[in-house]
Design a protein around this motif. Structure first.
Motif, PDB file in Angstrom:
ATOM      1  N   SER A 215     -11.030  -5.286 -12.116  1.00  0.00           N
ATOM      2  CA  SER A 215     -11.772  -4.706 -11.395  1.00  0.00           C
ATOM      3  C   SER A 215     -12.191  -5.391  -9.837  1.00  0.00           C
ATOM      4  CB  SER A 215     -13.363  -4.572 -11.785  1.00  0.00           C
ATOM      5  OG  SER A 215     -13.321  -3.602 -12.915  1.00  0.00           O
ATOM      6  N   ARG A 216     -12.343  -6.836 -10.015  1.00  0.00           N
ATOM      7  CA  ARG A 216     -12.490  -7.657  -8.668  1.00  0.00           C
ATOM      8  C   ARG A 216     -11.293  -7.534  -8.047  1.00  0.00           C
ATOM      9  NH1 ARG A 216     -16.385 -12.065  -8.643  1.00  0.00           N
ATOM     10  NH2 ARG A 216     -14.845 -13.162  -7.216  1.00  0.00           N
ATOM     11  N   ILE A 217     -10.151  -7.735  -8.521  1.00  0.00           N
ATOM     12  CA  ILE A 217      -8.613  -7.499  -7.677  1.00  0.00           C
ATOM     13  C   ILE A 217      -8.691  -6.238  -6.965  1.00  0.00           C
ATOM     14  CG2 ILE A 217      -6.368  -7.736  -7.773  1.00  0.00           C
ATOM     15  CD1 ILE A 217      -6.571  -9.723 -10.150  1.00  0.00           C
ATOM     16  N   CYS A 218      -9.188  -5.135  -7.741  1.00  0.00           N
ATOM     17  CA  CYS A 218      -9.077  -3.792  -7.386  1.00  0.00           C
ATOM     18  C   CYS A 218     -10.001  -3.514  -6.185  1.00  0.00           C
ATOM     19  CB  CYS A 218      -9.398  -2.687  -8.322  1.00  0.00           C
ATOM     20  SG  CYS A 218      -8.147  -2.674  -9.569  1.00  0.00           S
ATOM     21  N   VAL A 219     -11.239  -4.160  -6.034  1.00  0.00           N
ATOM     22  CA  VAL A 219     -11.961  -3.822  -5.189  1.00  0.00           C
ATOM     23  C   VAL A 219     -11.964  -4.976  -3.949  1.00  0.00           C
ATOM     24  CG1 VAL A 219     -13.418  -2.478  -6.663  1.00  0.00           C
ATOM     25  CG2 VAL A 219     -14.101  -4.816  -6.243  1.00  0.00           C
ATOM     26  N   ALA A 220     -11.406  -5.977  -4.109  1.00  0.00           N
ATOM     27  CA  ALA A 220     -11.407  -7.180  -3.108  1.00  0.00           C
ATOM     28  C   ALA A 220     -10.804  -6.601  -1.894  1.00  0.00           C
ATOM     29  CB  ALA A 220     -10.673  -8.196  -3.780  1.00  0.00           C
ATOM     30  N   GLU A 221     -11.724  -6.985  -0.729  1.00  0.00           N
ATOM     31  CA  GLU A 221     -11.349  -6.441   0.492  1.00  0.00           C
ATOM     32  C   GLU A 221     -10.566  -7.710   1.388  1.00  0.00           C
ATOM     33  OE1 GLU A 221     -14.179  -4.152   2.702  1.00  0.00           O
ATOM     34  OE2 GLU A 221     -14.211  -2.735   1.020  1.00  0.00           O
ATOM     35  N   ILE A 222      -9.391  -7.121   1.896  1.00  0.00           N
ATOM     36  CA  ILE A 222      -8.860  -8.264   2.685  1.00  0.00           C
ATOM     37  C   ILE A 222      -8.849  -7.448   4.274  1.00  0.00           C
ATOM     38  CG2 ILE A 222      -6.585  -9.495   3.130  1.00  0.00           C
ATOM     39  CD1 ILE A 222      -7.720 -10.013   0.331  1.00  0.00           C
ATOM     40  N   GLU A 223      -9.335  -8.214   5.044  1.00  0.00           N
ATOM     41  CA  GLU A 223      -9.583  -7.667   6.534  1.00  0.00           C
ATOM     42  C   GLU A 223     -10.096  -6.411   6.526  1.00  0.00           C
ATOM     43  OE1 GLU A 223      -6.328  -8.624   8.844  1.00  0.00           O
ATOM     44  OE2 GLU A 223      -7.304 -10.562   9.382  1.00  0.00           O
ATOM     45  N   GLY A 224     -11.118  -5.949   5.520  1.00  0.00           N
ATOM     46  CA  GLY A 224     -11.620  -4.807   5.422  1.00  0.00           C
ATOM     47  C   GLY A 224     -11.242  -3.805   5.002  1.00  0.00           C
ATOM     48  N   SER A 225      -9.832  -4.003   4.153  1.00  0.00           N
ATOM     49  CA  SER A 225      -9.299  -2.865   3.426  1.00  0.00           C
ATOM     50  C   SER A 225      -8.929  -3.603   2.192  1.00  0.00           C
ATOM     51  CB  SER A 225      -8.098  -2.336   4.186  1.00  0.00           C
ATOM     52  OG  SER A 225      -7.073  -3.250   4.355  1.00  0.00           O
ATOM     53  N   ARG A 226      -8.760  -2.658   1.109  1.00  0.00           N
ATOM     54  CA  ARG A 226      -8.438  -3.075  -0.365  1.00  0.00           C
ATOM     55  C   ARG A 226      -6.873  -3.059  -0.312  1.00  0.00           C
ATOM     56  NH1 ARG A 226     -12.219   0.562  -4.304  1.00  0.00           N
ATOM     57  NH2 ARG A 226     -14.122  -0.009  -3.648  1.00  0.00           N
ATOM     58  N   MET A 227      -6.381  -3.716  -1.477  1.00  0.00           N
ATOM     59  CA  MET A 227      -5.162  -3.747  -1.588  1.00  0.00           C
ATOM     60  C   MET A 227      -4.677  -2.579  -2.274  1.00  0.00           C
ATOM     61  SD  MET A 227      -4.495  -7.740  -3.411  1.00  0.00           S
ATOM     62  CE  MET A 227      -6.013  -8.022  -4.193  1.00  0.00           C
ATOM     63  N   THR A 228      -3.110  -2.351  -1.823  1.00  0.00           N
ATOM     64  CA  THR A 228      -2.794  -1.129  -2.479  1.00  0.00           C
ATOM     65  C   THR A 228      -2.500  -1.414  -3.854  1.00  0.00           C
ATOM     66  OG1 THR A 228      -0.602  -1.831  -2.271  1.00  0.00           O
ATOM     67  CG2 THR A 228      -1.334  -0.838  -0.405  1.00  0.00           C
ATOM     68  N   VAL A 229      -2.162  -0.191  -4.553  1.00  0.00           N
ATOM     69  CA  VAL A 229      -1.877   0.008  -6.161  1.00  0.00           C
ATOM     70  C   VAL A 229      -0.726  -1.264  -6.320  1.00  0.00           C
ATOM     71  CG1 VAL A 229      -1.138   1.072  -8.286  1.00  0.00           C
ATOM     72  CG2 VAL A 229      -2.707   2.126  -6.797  1.00  0.00           C
ATOM     73  N   GLU A 230       0.444  -1.210  -5.545  1.00  0.00           N
ATOM     74  CA  GLU A 230       1.496  -1.956  -5.805  1.00  0.00           C
ATOM     75  C   GLU A 230       1.063  -3.488  -5.634  1.00  0.00           C
ATOM     76  OE1 GLU A 230       4.199  -0.882  -7.169  1.00  0.00           O
ATOM     77  OE2 GLU A 230       3.123   1.110  -7.037  1.00  0.00           O
TER      78      GLU A 230
END
Lengths: 425, 64
Positions: A215-230
């Motif tokens: 969950s933490r990885i899924c919702v972590a924001e990098i420069e205001g946006s989340r990581m893609t599924v890939e």
């Protein structure tokens, strides 16, 4: 002084591709340290640093030795060379690296780690239950490769009933990385199956995140946006390879050294389980799982009587630095009671209040292994739990072919291919 | 505001200067040196607070 003035004996760079080197790199390391402290390998177009304080210095000087390919007029070239796609290890010195690292680093240290310890205890016991009545165990496949992946799977809060399947995928994937050929085909299939399995979980946790690592990885924001599924999948792959595969090999190497290198010290550890921490530390010095780290120079580096040019590839042989007579007495002796090695927890700074030298097995500085505390605790717990439940452990074979790195594509992770142990209950 | 380092508690983990090079650097022994004497902007205060939080030795603090 004679080192600098007399002509060093020649070193054929093709030796680095040989089976002999994969199996026993230490004579070559000594040749490098003694005669070529800075070695220009023209055959592979790279430079090699091998003495303890030079490897330490390069790790410390992160401005000059970048983890990512340095391009003065463009972005970092990441993701292109990794089968799993872009991942944190290729983000070099950028601010992105610090942000990505901070998403997960906190999960593997301090109170979070303490909270996970009972789970590591339980998983270790369950894994041991499976073979304890047999009187013998193949440590690599039945023990070492079972524990870390189950721990990570729990940290990500994957359903426990799917754990065996997950372990199977993981083992196929690691074998694929390590041995290539048909193993690679099966490994890629396992990877795809794993992705198909995890895909809906990523989508679900992104919507309804819990406290778990996934969950933490899924919702972590990098420069205001989340990581893609890939990208999330890439991140998880990294955790499996860097956190699972390395720890598994650490556990196997610890048992290998006690069963074959120093059987005389095995009894010391059985009598005093606190010494498992020393076994871990000395293993990380004597023959760590990872022997080399790659860097790219961002400027000209003058060293000894040579100059490494800007934008050159450099191998930091930490496996060689760990055997440097300039840092450790009798460096080729495996000794868990060594008094010149810092035996407690590792510091990212590589400096210790007791004034002793630390092993270089986790690197140092900016790219210091973020799972170091987890790896140490997990290895020590799993090993002591096993030792607690057996008597008279012995290597089953009189001779063992030893530790080697199966294939450079595996990252050169070193471990025994298999390790049979017999015991009484 | 100033960042204070308790050298008795500090065990040179390196977390402050590697995570927040804007505010700390390593001295010759491995201890941190604070680079900004007086913390007065929000960005620097954020670095300070984060460093305090990640310090495994609980050796950092902020003083008025």
């Amino acid at each position: 002084m004679s080192e600098a003035t007399s002509m060093p004996p020649p070193l054929d760079p093709r030796v680095f591709d040989s089976e002999e080197f994969q199996k026993d790199p230490f004579p070559i390391y000594k040749q490098l340290r003694d005669h070529h402290p800075i070695y220009h390998d023209r055959f592979h177009n790279r430079w090699i640093i091998s003495r303890y304080w030079d490897v330490d210095g390069a790790f410390q000087d992160n401005e000059s030795f970048d983890r990512a390919m340095y391009k003065p007029d463009g972005p970092y070239d990441f993701g292109s060379r990794h089968v799993f796609g872009p991942n944190i290890l290729e983000y070099g010195n950028s601010d992105e690296h610090r942000r990505l690292r901070n998403i997960v680093a906190g999960q593997f240290v301090g109170q979070k780690l303490q909270d996970f310890l009972p789970m590591i205890d339980q998983i270790s016991e369950e894994v041991i239950d499976r073979f304890i009545d047999k009187g013998e165990v193949e440590i690599v496949s039945e023990f070492a490769s079972q524990v870390p992946i189950r721990v990570i799977s729990n940290m990500m809060a994957l359903p426990r009933e799917d754990e065996d399947t997950f372990v199977e995928w993981y083992q196929l994937l690691i074998a694929g990385l390590g041995f290539g050929g048909e193993h690679l085909t099966r490994g890629l299939q396992a990877r795809n199956d794993m992705w198909d399995y995890i895909d809906p979980l990523i989508k679900e946790r992104s919507k309804n995140p819990g406290e778990d690592l996934l969950s933490r990885i899924c919702v972590a924001e990098i420069e205001g946006s989340r990581m893609t599924v890939e990208e999330v999948k890439g991140f998880i792959s990294l955790l499996l390879a860097a956190g699972g595969d390395t720890t598994e090999k650490a556990i196997a190497n610890m048992w290998y050294h006690l069963l074959y290198t120093r059987p005389d010290q095995l009894q010391d550890v059985i009598d005093n389980p606190a010494l498992w921490e020393n076994v871990f530390t000395e293993m990380m010095r004597y023959d760590p799982v990872v022997h080399a780290q790659f860097r790219y120079t961002t400027r000209e580096i003058p060293l000894y009587n040579d100059v490494i040019p800007e934008r050159a590839g450099v191998i930091l042989y930490l496996g060689a630095g760990n055997r440097d007579e300039r840092a450790f007495k009798d460096p080729d002796t495996f000794d868990i009671h060594r008094d010149d090695l810092h035996m407690g927890r590792e510091n990212r700074s590589g400096r210790y209040k007791d004034g002793k030298n630390g092993h270089l097995g986790f690197g140092i500085g900016q790219h210091f292994c973020m799972g170091y505390a987890m790896a140490r605790q997990e290895s020590a717990i799993a090993c002591s739990k096993l030792a607690e439940r057996i008597k008279n452990p012995k290597g089953k074979m009189a001779d063992h072919p030893g530790i080697s790195s199966p294939n450079i594509d595996s990252g050169g992770f070193r471990s025994p291919q298999d390790l049979w142990m017999t015991f009484d209950k | 505001m100033k960042v204070k380092i308790d050298k008795n508690k500090c065990y040179m983990s390196g977390e402050c200067y590697y995570n927040h090079p804007e505010l700390f650097k390593m001295d010759d022994e491995g201890y941190p040196i604070v680079l900004v004497d007086e913390i007065n902007d929000d960005a620097m205060k954020k670095h300070a607070l984060e460093a305090i939080e990640v310090c495994p030795a609980v050796a950092l603090s902020l003083e008025e």
